[in-house]
Design an enzyme around this catalytic site. Sequence first.
Site, mmCIF file in Angstrom:
data_model
loop_
_atom_site.group_PDB
_atom_site.id
_atom_site.type_symbol
_atom_site.label_atom_id
_atom_site.label_comp_id
_atom_site.label_asym_id
_atom_site.label_seq_id
_atom_site.Cartn_x
_atom_site.Cartn_y
_atom_site.Cartn_z
ATOM 1 N N ASP A 1 -6.890 46.668 8.749
ATOM 2 C CA ASP A 1 -7.050 48.105 8.496
ATOM 3 C C ASP A 1 -6.104 48.916 9.378
ATOM 4 O OD1 ASP A 1 -8.078 50.375 7.357
ATOM 5 O OD2 ASP A 1 -9.898 50.418 8.567
ATOM 6 N N ARG B 1 -2.760 54.937 8.666
ATOM 7 C CA ARG B 1 -2.738 55.735 9.893
ATOM 8 C C ARG B 1 -1.496 55.419 10.735
ATOM 9 N NH1 ARG B 1 -8.475 54.023 11.492
ATOM 10 N NH2 ARG B 1 -8.150 52.811 9.595
ATOM 11 N N HIS C 1 2.114 49.765 4.852
ATOM 12 C CA HIS C 1 1.756 48.502 4.185
ATOM 13 C C HIS C 1 2.866 47.462 4.374
ATOM 14 C CE1 HIS C 1 -1.819 50.231 2.610
ATOM 15 N NE2 HIS C 1 -1.239 51.013 1.716
ATOM 16 N N ASN D 1 -9.997 49.026 -3.974
ATOM 17 C CA ASN D 1 -8.611 49.503 -3.799
ATOM 18 C C ASN D 1 -7.913 49.810 -5.127
ATOM 19 O OD1 ASN D 1 -7.852 47.395 -0.897
ATOM 20 N ND2 ASN D 1 -8.655 49.482 -0.977
ATOM 21 N N ARG E 1 -16.948 48.738 10.620
ATOM 22 C CA ARG E 1 -17.597 48.576 9.310
ATOM 23 C C ARG E 1 -17.198 47.241 8.717
ATOM 24 N NH1 ARG E 1 -15.757 53.895 8.563
ATOM 25 N NH2 ARG E 1 -13.810 53.173 7.623
ATOM 26 N N SER F 1 -17.198 46.997 5.161
ATOM 27 C CA SER F 1 -16.481 47.435 3.952
ATOM 28 C C SER F 1 -16.490 46.410 2.822
ATOM 29 C CB SER F 1 -15.033 47.813 4.304
ATOM 30 O OG SER F 1 -15.013 48.865 5.223
ATOM 31 N N GLU G 1 -19.282 35.878 14.480
ATOM 32 C CA GLU G 1 -19.079 36.775 15.618
ATOM 33 C C GLU G 1 -18.126 37.877 15.161
ATOM 34 O OE1 GLU G 1 -20.658 36.504 18.528
ATOM 35 O OE2 GLU G 1 -21.689 34.752 17.727
HETATM 36 C C1 FPP Z 1 -5.927 48.853 4.833
HETATM 37 O O1 FPP Z 1 -5.168 49.884 5.419
HETATM 38 C C2 FPP Z 1 -5.069 47.861 4.235
HETATM 39 C C3 FPP Z 1 -5.011 47.598 2.888
HETATM 40 C C4 FPP Z 1 -5.836 48.283 1.914
HETATM 41 C C5 FPP Z 1 -4.069 46.627 2.323
HETATM 42 C C6 FPP Z 1 -3.723 45.447 3.171
HETATM 43 C C7 FPP Z 1 -2.363 45.014 2.788
HETATM 44 C C8 FPP Z 1 -1.428 44.517 3.619
HETATM 45 C C9 FPP Z 1 -1.687 44.249 5.031
HETATM 46 C C10 FPP Z 1 -0.018 44.229 3.160
HETATM 47 C C11 FPP Z 1 0.143 43.256 2.058
HETATM 48 C C12 FPP Z 1 -0.653 42.011 2.165
HETATM 49 C C13 FPP Z 1 -0.152 40.753 2.118
HETATM 50 C C14 FPP Z 1 -1.085 39.603 2.137
HETATM 51 C C15 FPP Z 1 1.277 40.461 2.045
HETATM 52 P P1 FPP Z 1 -5.365 51.369 4.903
HETATM 53 O O2 FPP Z 1 -4.310 51.628 3.891
HETATM 54 O O3 FPP Z 1 -6.751 51.585 4.403
HETATM 55 O O4 FPP Z 1 -5.114 52.148 6.233
HETATM 56 P P2 FPP Z 1 -5.777 53.541 6.670
HETATM 57 O O5 FPP Z 1 -7.255 53.314 6.769
HETATM 58 O O6 FPP Z 1 -5.148 53.811 7.997
HETATM 59 O O7 FPP Z 1 -5.401 54.558 5.614
#
Ligand code: FPP
Length: 267
Positions: A20, A24, A37, A68, A195, A197, A208
């Site tokens: 997560d 941000r 990302h 998502n 959380r 989620s 843990e």
């Molecule tokens: C949460 O951050 C992250 C995601 C919803 C996507 C996770 C994806 C990646 C780490 C990149 C691609 C994955 C792979 C396996 C190559 P957020 O966007 O909710 O962040 P925020 O809460 O700060 O807005």
Amino acid sequence: MSDLESIPGPLPRHVGIIMDGNGRWARSRGLPREEGHARGADSVRTVVRAARKIGVQALTLFAFSSQNWDRPPEEVFHLMQLLRRYLIQERSEILDNGIRLTTVGDTQRLPDYVRSPLVELMSASADNDDMVLCLALSYGGREMIAKAAAAMCRAAVAGKLDPATVDPEVFGSYLESSNLLPPMDLLIRTSGEHRISNFFLWEIAYAELHFTEKLWPEFERADLEAALRDFGSRERRFGLTSDQIARLPARPAAGDEEGTSAASSSG
Ligand code: FPP
């Protein structure tokens, strides 16, 4: 190859990560969310490599949730592109390092340009046994529980399951994760949020939990090691007392499917 000795205490067999904070991270730098990302995908590479080297048996990454799909279409598209790129670029790293790629979630919903390299790499890596890398894609913990319940109902209606025999072990065996992964021992969440989620709801019954303020794009090997050390320092009691735990035979080394009775039956 393994540098297990750098982490004192027992290692978790299965580590889950709620990655997560990409958005941000980007916002705080005046960058578009997509850049967060992309940097998050770099952290995925770093952490998979580190987990493999340290000797973690299974690593599950929450890469895309069922919820998502409701993000802005451009962001969903960008995440799908990143996944495709990851699968193509990391193919040889995964195969050369004995990693078996698997997934949990409704992967039928993924576009073909993601599903095709995904299915190909899962098949090419199917015989690898040094580490399991599980990508939770189009994944929701409640959705998985509902799916398992539906499968159990079908089995009962077909006369293949006696409802009177249903207990946590039987129910757990209907979950998609059950024959793919060992029990989740450690769940890490980045970005300071406390959380779950809708991640592995059933499977984290005795995991843990480790929360870190680090945003996912900043998460490095040292942060994984800190989480593993934190795990190694915990006393896991599975509902028993400290004295009872002290009298239990030492937990078998990672790789032994049985675990202690308390650990293996509880997940
Ligand atoms: C949460 O951050 C992250 C995601 C919803 C996507 C996770 C994806 C990646 C780490 C990149 C691609 C994955 C792979 C396996 C190559 P957020 O966007 O909710 O962040 P925020 O809460 O700060 O807005």
